[in-house]
Design a protein around this motif. Structure first.
Motif, PDB file in Angstrom:
ATOM      1  N   LYS A 295       0.817  -1.221   0.000  1.00 18.19           N
ATOM      2  CA  LYS A 295       0.000   0.000   0.000  1.00 18.19           C
ATOM      3  C   LYS A 295       0.848   1.269   0.000  1.00 18.19           C
ATOM      4  CE  LYS A 295      -3.926  -2.158   2.366  1.00 18.19           C
ATOM      5  NZ  LYS A 295      -4.760  -2.166   3.593  1.00 18.19           N
ATOM      6  N   GLY A 296       2.174   1.112   0.027  1.00 21.47           N
ATOM      7  CA  GLY A 296       3.052   2.273  -0.010  1.00 21.47           C
ATOM      8  C   GLY A 296       3.246   2.950   1.324  1.00 21.47           C
ATOM      9  N   ILE A 297       2.932   2.261   2.407  1.00 17.25           N
ATOM     10  CA  ILE A 297       3.105   2.832   3.739  1.00 17.25           C
ATOM     11  C   ILE A 297       4.586   2.780   4.122  1.00 17.25           C
ATOM     12  CG2 ILE A 297       2.588   2.501   6.186  1.00 17.25           C
ATOM     13  CD1 ILE A 297      -0.157   1.458   5.359  1.00 17.25           C
ATOM     14  N   ASP A 304      -1.557   5.745  10.346  1.00 10.48           N
ATOM     15  CA  ASP A 304      -2.726   6.436  10.906  1.00 10.48           C
ATOM     16  C   ASP A 304      -3.646   6.932   9.792  1.00 10.48           C
ATOM     17  OD1 ASP A 304      -1.640   5.991  13.416  1.00 10.48           O
ATOM     18  OD2 ASP A 304      -0.584   7.924  13.448  1.00 10.48           O
ATOM     19  N   ALA A 305      -3.054   7.424   8.706  1.00  8.72           N
ATOM     20  CA  ALA A 305      -3.860   7.899   7.581  1.00  8.72           C
ATOM     21  C   ALA A 305      -4.638   6.756   6.939  1.00  8.72           C
ATOM     22  CB  ALA A 305      -2.964   8.577   6.549  1.00  8.72           C
ATOM     23  N   GLU A 306      -4.024   5.579   6.838  1.00 12.50           N
ATOM     24  CA  GLU A 306      -4.691   4.414   6.265  1.00 12.50           C
ATOM     25  C   GLU A 306      -5.865   3.971   7.134  1.00 12.50           C
ATOM     26  OE1 GLU A 306      -5.538   1.275   3.690  1.00 12.50           O
ATOM     27  OE2 GLU A 306      -4.276   3.052   3.432  1.00 12.50           O
ATOM     28  N   LYS A 307      -5.700   4.048   8.450  1.00  8.40           N
ATOM     29  CA  LYS A 307      -6.791   3.677   9.353  1.00  8.40           C
ATOM     30  C   LYS A 307      -7.967   4.636   9.212  1.00  8.40           C
ATOM     31  CE  LYS A 307      -3.980   1.365  12.891  1.00  8.40           C
ATOM     32  NZ  LYS A 307      -3.528   1.398  14.304  1.00  8.40           N
ATOM     33  N   GLU A 308      -7.682   5.945   9.095  1.00  9.02           N
ATOM     34  CA  GLU A 308      -8.753   6.927   8.909  1.00  9.02           C
ATOM     35  C   GLU A 308      -9.480   6.697   7.589  1.00  9.02           C
ATOM     36  OE1 GLU A 308      -9.925   9.184  10.954  1.00  9.02           O
ATOM     37  OE2 GLU A 308      -8.521   8.518  12.519  1.00  9.02           O
ATOM     38  N   LYS A 311     -11.895   3.888   7.994  1.00  7.70           N
ATOM     39  CA  LYS A 311     -13.075   4.299   8.764  1.00  7.70           C
ATOM     40  C   LYS A 311     -14.066   5.058   7.893  1.00  7.70           C
ATOM     41  CE  LYS A 311     -10.819   4.608  13.300  1.00  7.70           C
ATOM     42  NZ  LYS A 311     -10.420   5.532  14.403  1.00  7.70           N
ATOM     43  N   GLU A 312     -13.565   5.951   7.036  1.00  8.75           N
ATOM     44  CA  GLU A 312     -14.442   6.722   6.158  1.00  8.75           C
ATOM     45  C   GLU A 312     -15.156   5.815   5.160  1.00  8.75           C
ATOM     46  OE1 GLU A 312     -15.250   9.852   6.338  1.00  8.75           O
ATOM     47  OE2 GLU A 312     -13.995  10.120   8.126  1.00  8.75           O
ATOM     48  N   GLN A 313     -14.471   4.817   4.670  1.00  7.04           N
ATOM     49  CA  GLN A 313     -15.088   3.893   3.722  1.00  7.04           C
ATOM     50  C   GLN A 313     -16.232   3.113   4.363  1.00  7.04           C
ATOM     51  OE1 GLN A 313     -11.822   1.555   2.293  1.00  7.04           O
ATOM     52  NE2 GLN A 313     -11.210   3.054   0.744  1.00  7.04           N
ATOM     53  N   LYS A 314     -16.115   2.810   5.639  1.00  4.06           N
ATOM     54  CA  LYS A 314     -17.176   2.078   6.335  1.00  4.06           C
ATOM     55  C   LYS A 314     -18.404   2.950   6.562  1.00  4.06           C
ATOM     56  CE  LYS A 314     -14.162  -1.169   8.778  1.00  4.06           C
ATOM     57  NZ  LYS A 314     -13.684  -1.649  10.102  1.00  4.06           N
TER      58      LYS A 314
END
Length: 360
Positions: A295-297, A304-308, A311-314
């Motif tokens: 994912k390029g992390i 933290d950005a990936e977790k946010e 959450k938005e997608q859910k």
């Protein structure tokens, strides 16, 4: 297995190296420093060479920078087995080297000091582990576990004499079993050596540097950039307090640094997920880090950005397709066209009025 020395028909000369250097000092130095010491010691033993040899010649013969030669002498001087004698005030690198007699140093530092202490105090100044004490020590869970872990590291069982020497280290250097395990694993990983005397030399060197706990060792190795400290921190984060990493596990951790280019902070962040599983292992952490790599992390902030983002997608509702949801399912009652569909509103009104008049 044995070691056999053959004799030569022509005497090409020998350079006698004291066993104290091989047993005590060689294990604590890197290869370059050892090569500098041995070559210069050869020059010191050779009458034809010692007058003309200097640090520049050593650097050329070993094909290393002059700075490495000077660093080697700083190291050995710090260990107090050589002395630098300046020859010029203009060039810092222009000095002679005086090699101390290691046997005499050992006598001065140990035998004479013991004599002095024995004269001042009648109590024994050294500790020797007995067979009875070894039997009692094996009943202590922490020591018993230490012996088990060391057996795994050296791929054989410790003999009683080795166990007794290890127990003596506790009294001599005021250390605990976890540090002994780390010392064995360090020697196995760094030099592929399992000899108890070699490990004793490493522990003695750590003790001279005021390293008596695992935490102090971790800080020391981290300051030196030792990768071994990473392995230790990862396993501690995973909850493995005594178990040491295998060669396969170390290769996996090397991949995180060399191939994925992850920092220690990102790796430890992945280890936080160990609390979510009842059986944490290195493959579980590897799957997390491999997914982050795809994912390029690369930083903790990216995690933290990936977790946010997840959450938005859910929170987003599922898209509704009007053409599918509004389309009605037709049955046999919908196959023919209804009568009402052939008249408009005005015609239907007139039709109803006419019907009501006919009924009347």
């Amino acid at each position: 297995m044995g070691f056999i020395k053959t004799t030569n028909s022509i005497d090409l000369g020998d350079t006698p190296i004291e066993n104290i250097f091989i047993d005590v000092y060689m294990p604590i130095a890197n290869g370059t420093f050892v090569k500098v010491y041995l070559l210069a010691y050869k020059y010191a033993c050779d009458r034809d060479m010692k007058e003309n040899a200097n640090n520049i010649n050593i650097a050329k013969n070993l094909d290393i920078p002059l700075s490495d030669v000077l660093a080697a002498w700083d190291f050995w001087e710090n260990k107090k087995i050589i002395k630098k004698i300046p020859l010029s005030t203009e060039n810092e690198w222009d000095y002679s080297i005086e090699f101390f007699n290691l046997k005499q140093l050992y006598i001065d530092n140990n035998y004479k000091s013991l004599q002095t202490l024995n004269q001042e105090d009648s109590e024994p100044t050294s500790y020797t582990c007995s067979t009875r004490e070894l039997i009692e020590a094996n009943k202590v869970p922490e020591i018993k576990q230490m012996f088990i872990e060391i057996n795994k590291i050296i791929n054989r069982s410790l003999v009683p004499n080795e166990k007794m020497q290890i127990l003596e280290w506790f009294h001599q250097y005021n250390i605990d079993p976890p540090l002994v395990i780390k010392a064995y694993n360090y020697c196995r990983y760094k030099k592929n050596v399992r000899n108890v005397k070699y490990v004793a030399g490493v522990i003695r060197n750590w003790y001279d540097q005021n390293i008596t706990t695992v935490e102090q060792l971790q800080e020391h190795l981290a300051n030196q950039g030792e990768r071994y400290s990473l392995y230790d921190r990862v396993f501690k984060a995973m909850g493995f307090m005594y178990r040491e990493p295998s060669e396969v596990e170390m290769k996996i951790m090397d991949k995180w640094l060399d191939s994925h280019q992850f920092t220690i902070d990102v790796i430890l962040k992945a280890c936080e997920n160990c609390s979510k599983t009842s059986n944490p292992n290195i493959n579980y952490i590897d799957s997390i880090l491999s997914d982050w790599h795809k994912k390029g992390i690369a930083k903790v902030e990216d995690i933290d950005a990936e977790k946010e983002k997840q959450k938005e997608q859910k929170k987003e509702p599922l898209p509704i397709s009007s053409s599918k949801t509004q389309q009605k399912i037709k049955t046999k009652f919908h196959l023919s066209e209804s009568r009402g569909s052939r008249y408009d509103a005005k015609e239907l009104e007139e039709l109803l009025l006419n019907r009501s008049k006919n009924k009347q």
